[in-house]
Design a protein around this motif. Structure first.
Motif, PDB file in Angstrom:
ATOM      1  N   CYS A  27       0.850  -1.192   0.000  1.00 43.30           N
ATOM      2  CA  CYS A  27       0.000   0.000   0.000  1.00 43.30           C
ATOM      3  C   CYS A  27       0.881   1.236   0.000  1.00 43.30           C
ATOM      4  O   CYS A  27       1.967   1.235   0.582  1.00 43.30           O
ATOM      5  CB  CYS A  27      -0.926   0.017   1.224  1.00 43.30           C
ATOM      6  N   PHE A  29      -0.244   4.117   1.207  1.00 42.52           N
ATOM      7  CA  PHE A  29      -0.633   4.904   2.373  1.00 42.52           C
ATOM      8  C   PHE A  29      -0.171   4.168   3.637  1.00 42.52           C
ATOM      9  O   PHE A  29       0.089   2.967   3.604  1.00 42.52           O
ATOM     10  CB  PHE A  29      -2.157   5.084   2.432  1.00 42.52           C
ATOM     11  N   ARG A  30      -0.146   4.903   4.748  1.00 40.81           N
ATOM     12  CA  ARG A  30       0.214   4.312   6.051  1.00 40.81           C
ATOM     13  C   ARG A  30      -0.778   4.814   7.104  1.00 40.81           C
ATOM     14  O   ARG A  30      -0.384   5.421   8.099  1.00 40.81           O
ATOM     15  CB  ARG A  30       1.649   4.707   6.446  1.00 40.81           C
ATOM     16  N   CYS A  34      -4.932   1.531  10.344  1.00 38.30           N
ATOM     17  CA  CYS A  34      -5.131   0.415   9.411  1.00 38.30           C
ATOM     18  C   CYS A  34      -5.103  -0.940  10.136  1.00 38.30           C
ATOM     19  O   CYS A  34      -4.275  -1.157  11.020  1.00 38.30           O
ATOM     20  CB  CYS A  34      -4.022   0.448   8.361  1.00 38.30           C
ATOM     21  N   ASN A  36      -4.781  -3.796   8.346  1.00 34.48           N
ATOM     22  CA  ASN A  36      -4.173  -4.774   7.439  1.00 34.48           C
ATOM     23  C   ASN A  36      -2.648  -4.686   7.430  1.00 34.48           C
ATOM     24  O   ASN A  36      -2.020  -4.643   6.374  1.00 34.48           O
ATOM     25  CB  ASN A  36      -4.699  -4.561   6.007  1.00 34.48           C
ATOM     26  N   VAL A  40      -0.121  -4.284   4.217  1.00 38.26           N
ATOM     27  CA  VAL A  40       0.504  -2.987   3.958  1.00 38.26           C
ATOM     28  C   VAL A  40       2.026  -3.112   3.989  1.00 38.26           C
ATOM     29  O   VAL A  40       2.719  -2.562   3.139  1.00 38.26           O
ATOM     30  CB  VAL A  40       0.006  -1.951   5.003  1.00 38.26           C
ATOM     31  N   ASN A  98      -8.045   3.123  -2.382  1.00 36.37           N
ATOM     32  CA  ASN A  98      -7.863   4.323  -1.562  1.00 36.37           C
ATOM     33  C   ASN A  98      -7.841   5.585  -2.433  1.00 36.37           C
ATOM     34  O   ASN A  98      -7.604   6.679  -1.924  1.00 36.37           O
ATOM     35  CB  ASN A  98      -6.585   4.209  -0.717  1.00 36.37           C
ATOM     36  N   LYS A 122     -10.619   9.320   3.323  1.00 33.86           N
ATOM     37  CA  LYS A 122     -10.032   9.143   4.661  1.00 33.86           C
ATOM     38  C   LYS A 122     -10.300  10.302   5.607  1.00 33.86           C
ATOM     39  O   LYS A 122     -10.270  10.132   6.817  1.00 33.86           O
ATOM     40  CB  LYS A 122      -8.521   8.948   4.543  1.00 33.86           C
TER      41      LYS A 122
HETATM   42  S1  SF4 Z   1      -6.297   1.526   5.607  1.00 33.27           S
HETATM   43 FE1  SF4 Z   1      -6.181   0.983   3.424  1.00 33.27          FE
HETATM   44  S2  SF4 Z   1      -5.149   2.734   2.496  1.00 33.27           S
HETATM   45 FE2  SF4 Z   1      -4.740   2.870   4.673  1.00 33.27          FE
HETATM   46  S3  SF4 Z   1      -2.773   1.815   4.970  1.00 33.27           S
HETATM   47 FE3  SF4 Z   1      -4.410   0.314   5.312  1.00 33.27          FE
HETATM   48  S4  SF4 Z   1      -4.683  -0.694   3.344  1.00 33.27           S
HETATM   49 FE4  SF4 Z   1      -3.556   1.207   2.956  1.00 33.27          FE
END
Ligand code: SF4
Length: 226
Positions: A27, A29-30, A34, A36, A40, A98, A122
């Motif tokens: 990903c 983004f950070r 999150c 996941n 990521v 995203n 976001k």
């Molecule tokens: S919430 Fe989505 S966009 Fe943000 S870091 Fe996690 S996977 Fe990436």
């Protein structure tokens, strides 16, 4: 592109359809909240794409479509080939994104490879970089929103409501940003297994606060709590 996990059946991830979910690693983004982390930070081994497609083919009678999620699937230009293969089965395709790659999103839409898109919003533009943990040119987000609003397919915008990045003012600003969109979902934040462990200490808003945000958003966009 790296498919790292498959959920064979889901009744809730593709509106009105039974789906399988493919998880893509990586990903750009950070987001500190999150869930996941492993995706990521790209910690999982790659699955064989041919095997994944073969498995989807063998189960096409039992599912309507495939949800492609991440991480962030639009990091990879060969996403186009993967989706082509899924459409040929044939199965519907929903993309979770995203919004960080409007060019690929536009290309996928113009090739008619997508049936549904779910895009995360976001925060409002002012707070975007803080909410995603990296600096971003917010024109990128505006372009993805514009692209979806002008598409003819089904789509939704959604926000996980994390208290530091959501309040009455931000709700209003997001309302302006996505004004007239088909549907917007507010998702309750669950403070568990977060990328930044500090975010496990954040208390989510009570439901009545989410309901207040829905009222604030009413003049701009149809909003539901999920
Ligand atoms: S919430 Fe989505 S966009 Fe943000 S870091 Fe996690 S996977 Fe990436």
């Amino acid at each position: 592109m790296k498919i790292v996990a498959v959920q064979k059946t889901s009744l809730i991830d593709y509106p009105d359809n039974i789906s399988s979910i493919l998880f893509l690693s990586g990903c750009n983004f950070r987001c500190p909240y999150c869930h996941n982390k492993d995706l990521v930070l790209d910690r999982l081994p790659k699955l064989d794409e041919k095997e994944v497609i073969k498995d989807l083919k063998s189960r096409k009678k039992y599912i309507d479509g495939v949800v492609i999620t991440g991480g962030e699937p639009t990091l990879y230009s060969d996403l186009i080939d993967l989706i082509r293969k899924i459409k040929e089965i044939p199965l519907l395709v929903k993309l979770d994104t995203n919004g960080g790659n409007p060019d690929l999103l536009e290309e996928l839409l113009s090739l008619k490879l997508l049936d549904y898109v779910s895009m995360d919003v976001k925060a409002d533009l002012e707070n975007y970089s803080k909410a995603i943990g990296v600096e971003i040119d917010t024109d990128i987000i505006k372009e993805s929103i514009y692209t979806l609003k002008n598409s003819t397919i089904d789509y939704e915008f959604r926000t996980t409501v994390v208290p530091p990045f959501y309040n009455d003012k931000i709700a209003r600003n997001i309302g302006e940003l996505i004004k007239g969109a088909k549907i917007y979902y507010l998702q309750q934040y669950v403070p568990k297994n977060t990328l930044d462990p500090e975010f496990e200490n954040i208390t989510p808003y009570p439901k009545k606060v989410l309901e207040r945000f829905v009222e604030i958003l009413k003049p701009y966009v149809k909003t539901r709590i999920r």
